[in-house]
Motif scaffolding. Structure first.
Motif, PDB file in Angstrom:
ATOM      1  N   UNK B 475     -27.557  49.764 -13.547  1.00 47.71           N
ATOM      2  CA  UNK B 475     -28.832  50.108 -14.430  1.00 47.71           C
ATOM      3  C   UNK B 475     -29.790  48.813 -14.414  1.00 47.71           C
ATOM      4  N   UNK B 476     -28.998  47.706 -14.632  1.00 51.09           N
ATOM      5  CA  UNK B 476     -29.666  46.327 -14.811  1.00 51.09           C
ATOM      6  C   UNK B 476     -30.101  45.778 -13.497  1.00 51.09           C
ATOM      7  N   UNK B 477     -29.309  46.007 -12.351  1.00 49.74           N
ATOM      8  CA  UNK B 477     -29.587  45.628 -11.090  1.00 49.74           C
ATOM      9  C   UNK B 477     -30.779  46.229 -10.684  1.00 49.74           C
ATOM     10  N   UNK B 478     -30.923  47.530 -10.916  1.00 53.41           N
ATOM     11  CA  UNK B 478     -32.197  48.249 -10.445  1.00 53.41           C
ATOM     12  C   UNK B 478     -33.503  47.531 -11.227  1.00 53.41           C
ATOM     13  N   UNK B 479     -33.392  47.297 -12.455  1.00 58.28           N
ATOM     14  CA  UNK B 479     -34.460  46.716 -13.297  1.00 58.28           C
ATOM     15  C   UNK B 479     -34.571  45.376 -12.757  1.00 58.28           C
ATOM     16  N   UNK B 480     -33.668  44.448 -12.752  1.00 57.18           N
ATOM     17  CA  UNK B 480     -33.969  43.086 -12.202  1.00 57.18           C
ATOM     18  C   UNK B 480     -34.579  43.122 -10.628  1.00 57.18           C
ATOM     19  N   UNK B 481     -34.150  44.101  -9.948  1.00 58.49           N
ATOM     20  CA  UNK B 481     -34.575  44.033  -8.481  1.00 58.49           C
ATOM     21  C   UNK B 481     -36.177  44.298  -8.491  1.00 58.49           C
ATOM     22  N   UNK B 482     -36.672  44.733  -9.628  1.00 61.14           N
ATOM     23  CA  UNK B 482     -38.014  45.195  -9.427  1.00 61.14           C
ATOM     24  C   UNK B 482     -39.067  44.029 -10.251  1.00 61.14           C
ATOM     25  N   UNK B 483     -38.255  42.966 -10.851  1.00 64.64           N
ATOM     26  CA  UNK B 483     -38.732  41.964 -11.531  1.00 64.64           C
ATOM     27  C   UNK B 483     -39.375  40.922 -10.466  1.00 64.64           C
ATOM     28  N   UNK B 484     -40.433  40.460 -10.304  1.00 65.38           N
ATOM     29  CA  UNK B 484     -40.899  39.377  -9.485  1.00 65.38           C
ATOM     30  C   UNK B 484     -40.504  38.038 -10.209  1.00 65.38           C
TER      31      UNK B 484
END
Lengths: 336, 588
Positions: B475-484
């Motif tokens: 869950x957190x990986x997907x979130x971080x992957x979207x943060x520039x």
């Protein structure tokens, strides 16, 4: 539940069945048990109300608190094995099937020799204590019928009646292939009814399920006319539903539950006292009233009227550990 | 000319990535000791939580007897798994899991798109409602569907016969279809929860650009929206596929009567229905599954490697909502239909059943409130409830913090060793729960007696953290992957410390995902049985063990009452969560 508790307390007040002299020699055990302060039991009752009623009556009678660790059978055996391998001796006494105890004995020394239990002398045939364990109750199985779907004239009176073609596709059964009640019935009836019985039953195409509690209700709702094997005690709480347990004339296959003292039990006297208590007429009566035949003499006749036919049911079995794998293989062959 | 997604994505992602990387590298160069310490601590924690119990199981799979018993090392367990019969069962399992994952992904994407990106009415309420089925204990929905869809007296078949006058029973839940359907009720909301925030957090300028370049709405959805959702989607789909392989309740209830065999029921049989339990076969089968699943995860890594999925950047935007016009009522009806079929039907059965003496027997003289009285009057229930709440609150928080740390290092740094901790965190997810529970039992019991974990509530807490970490990392990986990275860089340039940056940028922006993950982990803990039943001790009973006992004693009605209470909790949690998050998400 409340009724069971009341029964337990009344039974306690009736006093122990031991004669005065025996009570004198038993008193040191009671004192030592009280000094130990508690009892830890490992069991597979999973919170059954009649089991809890016996625990409560023990606590009320002796003032010794009981801690019960409820697990499913194989998890119970594995937990004991792992704890003892790691040098952790936390449980005092275990309650498990006779075949599991036999198996534990084959695999190691997980249980102590059974200490002298005066009430064990009161066991009725065919029950008897072994060097390591003592039977404390039995779980017999009959045939459950839906009273709306099975006419009085068609009610099976023999296990053979299940092979009548009119029941084809109308029988729900606990899966007979893995270890469990289905296979226990399969193995015992293989001996009792002859080698023809199971192949004929297989031709009826019984539908297998693995959820005994829900299955009885499926029969009550009319999904199926018949369910096997129905544990008597599981029907005692279905009063009001259109179902009935039939005990066939050949008898009811059963599984035998035993108590044994665990190795290096931290509270050995409490363990001994508890086994004695479980075999007392008052504890046995609690089980008899929950439709389980008592293992000691002089109790069946005191059971409630609705429990009488079950308390005195003819029993066949139990299944033998030595035959287990061959019976499982045979069931797998008949039900591929 | 349509826009190439890779070009567009690259344009948004590459420049900030490079700059952000330099900043981070500079920072990390200044603190190699703290970096090494952080890594060592994480490796040690994950080692203890996942590698240690798994190594016990590996031993079990290679040894003729379980740990602590005399025996010999051999490969018998693996030989048994590799028989044609077992392989067929394995193929069957994979087939069923595929059959449920594909339609689940399609449904979940549709629901996520409708609720996150369109102007469908009552989206907020619908979002809470469509996720509910995930939180109902599977035995309860199995019981409800057994009544709704059985071929003899099932309500749905009776309805069909009443309408058509036919005597046919078109619905039979005791079939492949029934197994897949029961699994889907859990995987659709599960996938939805994992991907909906990715849909919501997406920069709409990418889609707008595609539309301006002449792409149709469908093509934009397919070539931009879906492609940008790849990390969240593939992660979710793989988790769901793995869960499908490890699913136990659906094949047990609906597969066994139809002769459908899957690997988990085989494993369950080999432990719980054979005597002595065949741990060598069970653990060997689990490792074979693990190896297969690992290949799938590797495939995902390969698939996503080298691509950037940054969609939340420093540029201001507000999540775009597509105006559907009158079609919005069609999308609304679609969501309502999903809710009715997956929640109202089974839950209605539970609700009604909880007021009658016997579940499924509706007669006036059987109406009762006894089940509610018995549940609320039971000290065991309250003890289980207290323990579960405590373990759930602490466990879910610690799991998300651990998962957040692992995901941060694995996604947002280039530290050497980051793949190792990522893989370590994945491990427990690839092992069926029934077997993993035994691994924890062996692991904790065989610890030196000076480490007082065994037989305490901490054993449960540690097992729960281990079981929940793979999900929290995903869950957190997907979130971080979207943060520039430009956001982090910007914060640092303006003088914020690393901690302030973490708190104000990374945590603040990943917070919605953190909250979703927290709820998923919390309810995962609430439902966990396999490890709980082996590790609990007197005084540390948890709700799932209480439920097992009630079920084993034929108290289906009381189990329904507790199931309904869990539903109420879910609605409360989700409501608070959306209430708290909406303003934050809107302010991005």
């Amino acid at each position: 539940m409340r009724m069971l508790l009341k029964a337990a307390i009344v039974a306690c007040l009736m006093g122990c069945a031991l004669p005065a002299r025996a009570q004198d020699s038993w008193q040191p055990v009671i004192d030592a048990a009280r000094k130990e302060g508690k009892l830890v039991i490992y069991d597979m009752a999973l919170g059954a109300p009649y089991f809890i009623a016996v625990l409560k009556s023990f606590e009320a009678k002796y003032g010794i608190p009981v801690e019960s660790l409820d697990l499913r059978a194989s998890e119970l055996a594995e937990r004991i094995r792992t704890e003892q391998s790691a040098g952790r001796y936390l449980g005092d006494v275990e309650m498990i099937t006779s075949t599991m105890i036999e198996e534990q004995r084959q695999n190691g020394d997980f249980i102590e020799k059974l200490p002298d239990i005066p009430n064990a002398r009161n066991l009725r045939p065919p029950f008897r204590a072994t060097e390591y364990s003592v039977p404390v109750f039995v779980q017999p199985m009959g045939i459950l019928i839906n009273t709306r779907l099975v006419k009085d004239a068609d009610i099976p009176v023999s296990w053979n009646d299940l092979t009548d073609p009119k029941w084809k596709g109308k029988i729900l059964s606990d899966d007979m292939r893995p270890l469990g009640s289905g296979n226990t019935m399969f193995a015992i009836l293989e001996h009792q009814m002859g080698a023809d019985f199971n192949p004929k039953l297989a031709e009826q195409k019984p539908v297998f399920s693995r959820d005994m509690r829900n299955d009885a209700r499926r029969v009550a709702r009319g999904e199926f006319a018949i369910y096997v094997p129905q544990i008597f005690a599981f029907t005692s709480d279905l009063k009001g539903l259109p179902v009935k347990v039939v005990v066939p004339k050949e008898g009811a296959p059963y599984a035998q539950m035993e108590l044994a003292v665990l190795k290096n039990a931290p509270h050995p006297n409490a363990a001994r006292l508890f086994i004695q208590h479980f075999l007392s007429p008052e504890s046995q009566l609690i089980y008899a009233n929950a439709w389980m035949p008592p293992v000691v003499a002089g109790v069946a006749e005191r059971a409630n009227p609705d429990a009488q036919p079950f308390a005195e049911a003819k029993l066949i079995g139990p299944a033998k550990l030595a035959e287990r794998s061959s019976m499982m293989a045979l069931a797998k062959k008949l039900y591929p | 000319m349509a826009l190439s997604v890779d070009d567009r994505v690259g344009e948004v992602g590459k420049a900030p990535v490079a700059a952000g990387l330099q900043v981070r590298l500079r920072r990390l160069q200044t603190g190699p000791t703290s970096r090494a310490t952080a890594l060592v601590v994480l490796v040690a924690v994950l080692g203890f939580l996942s590698v240690y119990p798994l190594s016990m199981l590996l031993y079990g799979s290679l040894h003729s007897t379980p740990p602590g018993m005399a025996g010999t090392f051999n490969l018998d367990g693996y030989q048994q798994v590799l028989t044609p019969e077992s392989l067929l069962t394995l193929l069957n399992t994979i087939g069923i899991s595929f059959a449920k994952t594909i339609p689940s992904v399609v449904l979940a994407v549709m629901l996520a798109w409708i609720l996150a990106r369109t102007d469908t009415p009552f989206r907020g309420t619908l979002e809470v409602l469509v996720t509910l089925p995930f939180f109902i204990p599977p035995i309860l929905t199995a019981m409800a569907w057994g009544m709704l869809g059985n071929p003899q007296v099932g309500l749905l078949n009776q309805l069909y016969q009443w309408i058509t006058g036919s005597t046919d029973s078109p619905i039979n839940v005791y079939s492949y279809g029934g197994v897949v359907w029961h699994m889907m009720q859990y995987s659709v909301p599960f996938l939805f929860l994992l991907i909906v925030d990715a849909f919501r957090a997406m920069d709409p300028s990418l889609e707008e650009a595609a539309r301006m370049c002449g792409a149709s709405r469908w093509r934009t959805f397919r070539t931009v929206t879906l492609q940008l959702m790849l990390p969240a989607l593939t992660s979710g789909a793989i988790l769901s596929f793995i869960r499908g392989i490890e699913n136990f309740e659906s094949p047990l209830f609906f597969g066994t009567p139809a002769g459908i065999r899957v690997i988990t029921t085989e494993i369950y049989d080999s432990i719980n229905q054979r005597s002595p339990p065949q741990y060598q076969y069970a653990t060997a089968a689990s490792f074979v599954i693990m190896a297969l699943l690992f290949l799938i995860v590797l495939l995902q890594w390969r698939l996503l490697r080298g691509r950037s999925f940054v969609t939340v950047s420093g540029k201001g935007y507000s999540p775009g909502v597509i105006k559907l016009g009158s079609w919005r009522w069609a999308t609304f009806s679609f969501c309502v239909l999903f809710f009715v079929v997956t929640v109202v039907l089974p839950l209605g059965q539970l609700l009604i059943g909880s007021f009658f003496k016997f579940f499924g027997f509706y007669e006036w003289d059987m109406l009762t409130l006894d089940h509610y009285r018995n549940v609320f009057g039971s000290s065991e229930f309250w003890r289980g409830f207290r323990n579960t709440m405590l373990l759930g609150l602490i466990g879910a928080t610690l799991t998300m913090v651990l998962g957040g740390a692992v995901a941060y290092i694995s996604v947002r740094t280039k530290w050497r060793g980051r793949s190792l901790i990522d893989a370590m965190a994945w491990l427990p997810w690839m092992m069926p729960g029934i077997v993993l529970g035994v691994g924890f039992l062996w692991g904790f019991a065989l610890l030196p007696h000076a480490i007082p974990i065994y037989g305490t509530i901490w054993a449960l807490l540690l097992a729960y953290i281990s079981l929940g970490t793979p999900l929290s990392v995903r869950v957190m990986s997907s979130a971080y992957a979207q943060l520039s990275y430009d956001l982090e860089e910007c914060s640092r340039v303006h003088g914020a410390s690393w901690l302030q940056t973490m708190w104000r940028i990374i945590i603040a922006l990943a917070w919605p995902s953190f909250a979703v993950g927290w709820v998923l982990v919390f309810f995962g803990i609430m439902r966990e049985l396999s490890a709980s039943v082996l590790l609990y001790s007197v005084g540390s009973e948890v709700l799932s063990v209480v439920l097992l006992k009630l079920w084993a004693n034929g108290n289906a009605e009381q189990v329904s009452v507790i199931g309904l209470m869990m539903m109420a909790l879910v609605i409360l949690f989700r409501w608070v969560q959306l209430r708290l998050l909406r303003p934050r998400v809107g302010a991005l």
